[in-house]
Write a protein that holds these residues in place. Structure first.
Motif, PDB file in Angstrom:
ATOM      1  N   VAL A   1       6.382  -0.687 -43.571  1.00 13.88           N
ATOM      2  CA  VAL A   1       7.531  -0.180 -44.326  1.00 13.88           C
ATOM      3  C   VAL A   1       7.782   1.285 -43.996  1.00 13.88           C
ATOM      4  CG1 VAL A   1       8.442   0.222 -46.645  1.00 13.88           C
ATOM      5  CG2 VAL A   1       7.137  -1.850 -46.162  1.00 13.88           C
ATOM      6  N   ARG A   2       6.729   2.065 -43.852  1.00 12.36           N
ATOM      7  CA  ARG A   2       6.889   3.498 -43.624  1.00 12.36           C
ATOM      8  C   ARG A   2       7.231   3.823 -42.176  1.00 12.36           C
ATOM      9  NH1 ARG A   2       1.517   6.643 -43.720  1.00 12.36           N
ATOM     10  NH2 ARG A   2       1.488   5.532 -41.731  1.00 12.36           N
ATOM     11  N   ASP A   3       6.521   3.215 -41.225  1.00  5.81           N
ATOM     12  CA  ASP A   3       6.702   3.567 -39.818  1.00  5.81           C
ATOM     13  C   ASP A   3       7.761   2.728 -39.117  1.00  5.81           C
ATOM     14  OD1 ASP A   3       4.688   5.371 -40.261  1.00  5.81           O
ATOM     15  OD2 ASP A   3       3.120   4.050 -39.484  1.00  5.81           O
TER      16      ASP A   3
ATOM     17  N   GLN B   1       9.884  -5.114 -36.687  1.00  9.48           N
ATOM     18  CA  GLN B   1      10.305  -3.732 -36.866  1.00  9.48           C
ATOM     19  C   GLN B   1      11.567  -3.684 -37.719  1.00  9.48           C
ATOM     20  OE1 GLN B   1      10.943  -2.257 -32.919  1.00  9.48           O
ATOM     21  NE2 GLN B   1      12.322  -3.921 -32.356  1.00  9.48           N
ATOM     22  N   HIS B   2      11.882  -2.480 -38.180  1.00  6.05           N
ATOM     23  CA  HIS B   2      13.135  -2.248 -38.898  1.00  6.05           C
ATOM     24  C   HIS B   2      13.573  -0.819 -38.597  1.00  6.05           C
ATOM     25  CE1 HIS B   2      11.622   0.448 -42.094  1.00  6.05           C
ATOM     26  NE2 HIS B   2      10.510  -0.270 -42.035  1.00  6.05           N
ATOM     27  N   CYS B   3      14.810  -0.516 -38.926  1.00  2.00           N
ATOM     28  CA  CYS B   3      15.395   0.786 -38.571  1.00  2.00           C
ATOM     29  C   CYS B   3      15.927   1.516 -39.796  1.00  2.00           C
ATOM     30  CB  CYS B   3      16.527   0.590 -37.554  1.00  2.00           C
ATOM     31  SG  CYS B   3      17.835  -0.526 -38.126  1.00  2.00           S
ATOM     32  N   LEU B   4      15.232   1.413 -40.933  1.00  2.00           N
ATOM     33  CA  LEU B   4      15.715   2.024 -42.169  1.00  2.00           C
ATOM     34  C   LEU B   4      15.147   3.419 -42.406  1.00  2.00           C
ATOM     35  CD1 LEU B   4      15.608  -1.077 -44.557  1.00  2.00           C
ATOM     36  CD2 LEU B   4      17.496  -0.223 -43.145  1.00  2.00           C
ATOM     37  N   HIS B   5      14.106   3.821 -41.683  1.00  2.00           N
ATOM     38  CA  HIS B   5      13.545   5.172 -41.763  1.00  2.00           C
ATOM     39  C   HIS B   5      13.174   5.536 -43.211  1.00  2.00           C
ATOM     40  CE1 HIS B   5      14.798   5.755 -37.633  1.00  2.00           C
ATOM     41  NE2 HIS B   5      16.021   5.373 -37.962  1.00  2.00           N
ATOM     42  N   LEU B   6      12.121   4.938 -43.702  1.00  2.00           N
ATOM     43  CA  LEU B   6      11.674   5.140 -45.076  1.00  2.00           C
ATOM     44  C   LEU B   6      10.366   5.922 -45.099  1.00  2.00           C
ATOM     45  CD1 LEU B   6      12.312   1.538 -46.456  1.00  2.00           C
ATOM     46  CD2 LEU B   6      13.828   3.526 -46.619  1.00  2.00           C
ATOM     47  N   THR B   7      10.175   6.688 -46.153  1.00  2.00           N
ATOM     48  CA  THR B   7       8.915   7.384 -46.393  1.00  2.00           C
ATOM     49  C   THR B   7       8.594   7.324 -47.876  1.00  2.00           C
ATOM     50  OG1 THR B   7       7.672   9.412 -45.961  1.00  2.00           O
ATOM     51  CG2 THR B   7       9.900   9.656 -46.813  1.00  2.00           C
ATOM     52  N   SER B   8       7.345   7.591 -48.236  1.00  2.00           N
ATOM     53  CA  SER B   8       6.888   7.442 -49.612  1.00  2.00           C
ATOM     54  C   SER B   8       7.066   8.737 -50.402  1.00  2.00           C
ATOM     55  CB  SER B   8       5.412   7.024 -49.638  1.00  2.00           C
ATOM     56  OG  SER B   8       4.926   6.957 -50.964  1.00  2.00           O
TER      57      SER B   8
ATOM     58  N   GLU C   1      14.675  11.570 -42.630  1.00  2.00           N
ATOM     59  CA  GLU C   1      14.723  11.708 -41.181  1.00  2.00           C
ATOM     60  C   GLU C   1      13.333  12.055 -40.658  1.00  2.00           C
ATOM     61  OE1 GLU C   1      17.652  14.514 -40.100  1.00  2.00           O
ATOM     62  OE2 GLU C   1      19.300  13.456 -41.087  1.00  2.00           O
ATOM     63  N   SER C   2      12.881  11.294 -39.684  1.00  2.00           N
ATOM     64  CA  SER C   2      11.547  11.525 -39.134  1.00  2.00           C
ATOM     65  C   SER C   2      11.531  12.776 -38.287  1.00  2.00           C
ATOM     66  CB  SER C   2      11.132  10.327 -38.278  1.00  2.00           C
ATOM     67  OG  SER C   2      12.041  10.148 -37.217  1.00  2.00           O
ATOM     68  N   CYS C   3      10.384  13.429 -38.262  1.00  2.00           N
ATOM     69  CA  CYS C   3      10.199  14.590 -37.404  1.00  2.00           C
ATOM     70  C   CYS C   3       9.053  14.371 -36.454  1.00  2.00           C
ATOM     71  CB  CYS C   3       9.975  15.864 -38.186  1.00  2.00           C
ATOM     72  SG  CYS C   3       9.707  15.777 -39.884  1.00  2.00           S
ATOM     73  N   GLU C   4       9.143  15.031 -35.349  1.00  2.00           N
ATOM     74  CA  GLU C   4       8.121  14.868 -34.314  1.00  2.00           C
ATOM     75  C   GLU C   4       6.871  15.654 -34.689  1.00  2.00           C
ATOM     76  OE1 GLU C   4       9.666  15.923 -30.563  1.00  2.00           O
ATOM     77  OE2 GLU C   4      11.205  14.350 -30.527  1.00  2.00           O
ATOM     78  N   ASN C   5       5.752  15.026 -34.455  1.00  2.00           N
ATOM     79  CA  ASN C   5       4.458  15.648 -34.710  1.00  2.00           C
ATOM     80  C   ASN C   5       3.646  15.560 -33.423  1.00  2.00           C
ATOM     81  OD1 ASN C   5       2.162  16.718 -35.790  1.00  2.00           O
ATOM     82  ND2 ASN C   5       1.575  14.867 -36.908  1.00  2.00           N
ATOM     83  N   GLY C   6       3.831  16.551 -32.575  1.00  2.00           N
ATOM     84  CA  GLY C   6       3.143  16.520 -31.285  1.00  2.00           C
ATOM     85  C   GLY C   6       3.773  15.491 -30.371  1.00  2.00           C
ATOM     86  N   ASP C   7       2.932  14.598 -29.851  1.00  2.00           N
ATOM     87  CA  ASP C   7       3.406  13.574 -28.928  1.00  2.00           C
ATOM     88  C   ASP C   7       3.785  12.292 -29.637  1.00  2.00           C
ATOM     89  OD1 ASP C   7       2.922  15.327 -26.891  1.00  2.00           O
ATOM     90  OD2 ASP C   7       0.881  14.575 -26.528  1.00  2.00           O
ATOM     91  N   ARG C   8       3.629  12.238 -30.951  1.00  2.00           N
ATOM     92  CA  ARG C   8       3.934  11.009 -31.657  1.00  2.00           C
ATOM     93  C   ARG C   8       4.921  11.304 -32.779  1.00  2.00           C
ATOM     94  NH1 ARG C   8       0.411  10.982 -36.367  1.00  2.00           N
ATOM     95  NH2 ARG C   8       0.669   8.763 -36.716  1.00  2.00           N
ATOM     96  N   ILE C   9       5.594  10.265 -33.204  1.00  2.00           N
ATOM     97  CA  ILE C   9       6.544  10.391 -34.300  1.00  2.00           C
ATOM     98  C   ILE C   9       5.899   9.784 -35.538  1.00  2.00           C
ATOM     99  CG2 ILE C   9       8.771   9.646 -35.207  1.00  2.00           C
ATOM    100  CD1 ILE C   9       9.869   9.727 -32.427  1.00  2.00           C
ATOM    101  N   ASP C  10       5.797  10.561 -36.578  1.00  2.00           N
ATOM    102  CA  ASP C  10       5.162  10.109 -37.811  1.00  2.00           C
ATOM    103  C   ASP C  10       6.138  10.336 -38.946  1.00  2.00           C
ATOM    104  OD1 ASP C  10       1.930  10.680 -39.346  1.00  2.00           O
ATOM    105  OD2 ASP C  10       3.607   9.405 -39.915  1.00  2.00           O
TER     106      ASP C  10
END
Length: 667
Positions: free
Chosen positions: A443-445, A566-573, A606-615
């Motif tokens: 759900v989050r990622d 997968q899904h494309c809703l971009h959710l976070t807790s 909106e997700s932000c980049e954290n180094g080489d990965r997106i979290d």
């Protein structure tokens, strides 16, 4: 109790006996000194003539010396009262006035007997003043006169026994007895566990009233400045602010079906009338703008909850679970803050599919925020609110994933805008999955590789790795007949739209009247005169065959990734699931006395980049901004309050509350 009473009685008696013994031996010593060469003692006895009376007195003294020890021992059993009387009468005889010894021996012996008799029978009368000292005055007062205890290496005198009490011989219970008695050493008590769930034993009531308000106090964590009177905040731009609560309120039917889970609770706090009043008080206290409830019993909803919430200014939508279930989900909102655009109930049950044969449901609403009129021509994007209660069974993670896929597909459909993007989304409810579990991460990622994963591992509620047989997830997880792709979207939204549609004219369609197929006589045609006996003749200028183009569009092929959804809703807790000030995890429920988190509020970010990965746990403010949240509690704190439910919180879950802000833009 008997031992304590004996201790209270015997200890003063022993002390009195010791004092009398000292007095007795002191008198004996003085009598012996009377016969010594001391001039003072010699003068006292030498002035008196020695006669038969004096010899008889000395004989009586010698007899008393020989019988002294036996008399003292015999008087111990008679109690301290007779002992005291006998001792005083003996002192009167030994140290009497020499002038009084001139009487006959018969008179003196009679006076001694009378003195002893009077001391034993009538103790209210004062003793004869044989010693030229102060006599003990009679003490008037209560039967037992308590004296405070004195600390020290030796015990101090405990009490003064009035002479009137010696006659009555009454025992009256008095709280002051505790003051003069020797305090027994406290017996160390074994500390009983606050939550004795081993064997599901019932918890003993606490010895004193628990201060629930102090123990269960929850802080409000503010991430922004205070809003103004209109509910808008001035910063980079005005915002529409609102609060949302998600709460599993524990259906009464489910509680009674699983009564073994609530043996630690007093029956009174499990009564629905008590719980209902507590829940309504909690709603009124936090006063959310949107209320998402799970485990709402249907009869309680229509008879009590919905009328009460309507009086509080809410408009409510309810979806009961399918089948024979009596509870469901409800979403309530204030019409003064939002306008309803659409409401979509979601049923996870699909006939004929073993994967989706459970009766869980969800509810999705699309709300339009209402901006105050004083702001002029401004607009706010719609808000999609989804509420659900996923299957509990820890072994069926495959069912949980399929149910979440259906809910996400419905949210994708409701929240999709005309340009293909999504409006702000809030997804909340009881997902029956712990933080950082595969379902939570999905759900989050927005992505999960599930192929070959044990089904119990999806939710992370329990560890069944020790079992020999384990159900494992296979790809594809659900059949294509479900109508949902691996991207958690409905198939109808994935089909490419026809850019051009062929329009056939009448002349073009008439060509098919004289085509070769149309001019052939069908086999077995019955000949009827004037009807089927004539042969169709092709008009001049008509071609023998018409080029028939294949205008049918091929069925679109939906590529399915092998073992990935997968899904494309971009959710976070909203919550971080950890309490840094306590150094322990957050807790939303305590099944079987074990604290865990299964309730969530996810929102668009909106997700932000954290180094080489997106979290996506690291996000930046988007259209929807988190302004504040109500802090959760730790397992240790809930233990101190006798777990859940308790007299303060009437559900086995804690409510989740968050404040959001939405950008207000000009049209």
């Amino acid at each position: 109790m008997i031992a304590s009473c004996l201790c209270y009685l015997l200890l003063p008696a022993a002390r009195l006996f010791r004092a009398l013994s000292d007095a007795f031996f002191t008198c004996r010593k003085n009598a012996l000194l009377a016969k010594s060469s001391s001039s003072q003692v010699e003068g006292d006895f030498a002035m008196a003539p020695r006669g038969p009376d004096q010899e008889e007195c000395e004989g009586l003294l010698q007899q008393w010396r020989e019988e002294g020890s036996s008399q003292v021992l015999s008087t111990v059993s008679e109690g301290p009262l007779a002992d005291k009387a006998l001792a005083q009468s003996s002192l009167a005889l030994l140290m009497g006035n020499p002038g009084e010894q001139d009487a006959t021996s018969e008179d003196k012996w009679s006076s001694r007997q009378l003195s002893d008799l009077r001391a034993g029978e009538n103790l209210d009368e004062s003793f004869p003043e044989v010693l030229e000292e102060e006599t003990l005055p009679e003490v008037e007062g209560p039967t037992w006169a308590a004296v405070p205890m004195q600390t020290g290496p030796q015990y101090a005198d405990c009490a003064v026994l009035p002479m009137s009490a010696l006659v009555t011989e009454q025992w009256e219970e008095d709280p002051a007895v505790v003051a003069w008695s020797i305090a027994p050493e406290p017996i160390p008590q074994e500390e009983t566990p606050i939550w004795p769930f081993e064997g599901l034993g019932q918890l003993q009531p606490p010895p004193m009233e628990i201060p629930y308000h102090e123990i269960l106090w929850r802080e409000w964590e503010d991430f922004s400045t205070q809003p103004d009177a209109q509910g808008l905040e001035a910063g980079d731009g005005p915002q529409f602010q609102f609060t949302l609560m998600s709460y599993n309120i524990l259906a009464q039917d489910l509680m009674q079906q699983s009564s073994e889970l609530y043996l630690h609770c007093h029956p009174d706090i499990l009564n629905w009338n008590y719980r209902f009043a507590n829940l309504m008080q909690e709603f009124q206290h936090w006063d959310p703008d949107i209320l998402c409830l799970q485990e709402v019993q249907e009869d309680h909803y229509w008879e009590q909850l919905e009328p009460s919430l309507r009086m509080m200014g809410f408009t409510c939508f309810y979806k009961r679970r399918t089948g024979c279930k009596t509870d469901g989900c409800a979403v309530c909102y204030k019409p003064t803050r939002f306008h309803l655009l659409c409401a979509s109930p979601v049923e996870y049950f699909r006939p004929g599919l073993e994967l989706l044969n459970r009766d869980n449901v969800g509810l999705v609403l699309l709300l339009q925020p209402l901006v105050p009129e004083g702001l002029g021509q401004v607009s706010v994007a719609p808000l999609c609110v989804a509420n659900t209660h996923v299957l509990y069974n820890p072994r069926r993670g495959d069912v949980k994933l399929a149910q979440m896929a259906i809910l996400l597909a419905e949210v994708d459909k409701v929240a999709r805008l005309s340009d293909g993007s999504h409006c702000p989304i809030i997804l909340c409810g009881d997902l029956n999955s712990v933080p950082n579990s595969p379902l939570y991460n999905f759900v989050r990622d927005g992505e999960l590789r599930y192929h070959g994963m044990p089904a119990w591992k999806v939710s992370g509620q329990e560890d069944f790795s020790h079992q020999l047989y384990q159900r494992k997830l296979q790809a594809p997880l659900w059949p294509i007949s479900l109508g949902i792709t691996d991207s958690c979207q409905y198939v109808s939204f994935c089909q490419p739209k026809r850019s051009e549609r062929r329009r056939y004219s009448r002349d073009f369609l008439l060509h098919f009247r004289f085509c070769n197929i149309a001019c052939q006589r069908p086999a077995g045609l019955v000949l009827m005169e004037g009807v089927t006996d004539t042969k169709q003749e092709r008009p001049a200028g008509w071609a023998e065959s018409v080029l028939e183009e294949d205008t049918s569009e091929p069925e679109p092929a939906f590529p399915r990734t092998v073992g990935t959804i997968q899904h494309c809703l971009h959710l976070t807790s909203v919550y971080t699931h950890f309490l840094p000030q306590h150094g322990c995890p957050e807790v939303t429920t305590m099944p079987m006395g074990l604290g865990t988190t299964v309730d969530y509020i996810f929102f668009s970010a909106e997700s932000c980049e954290n180094g080489d990965r997106i979290d996506r746990r690291l996000y930046q403010d988007g259209t929807l901004k988190l302004l504040g949240r109500l802090s959760l509690l730790s397992e240790e704190i809930l233990w101190a309050a006798n777990g859940l439910p308790n007299p303060f919180y009437s559900s086995d879950h804690l409510c989740l509350l968050a404040s959001f802000g939405m950008e207000v833009t000009a049209p």
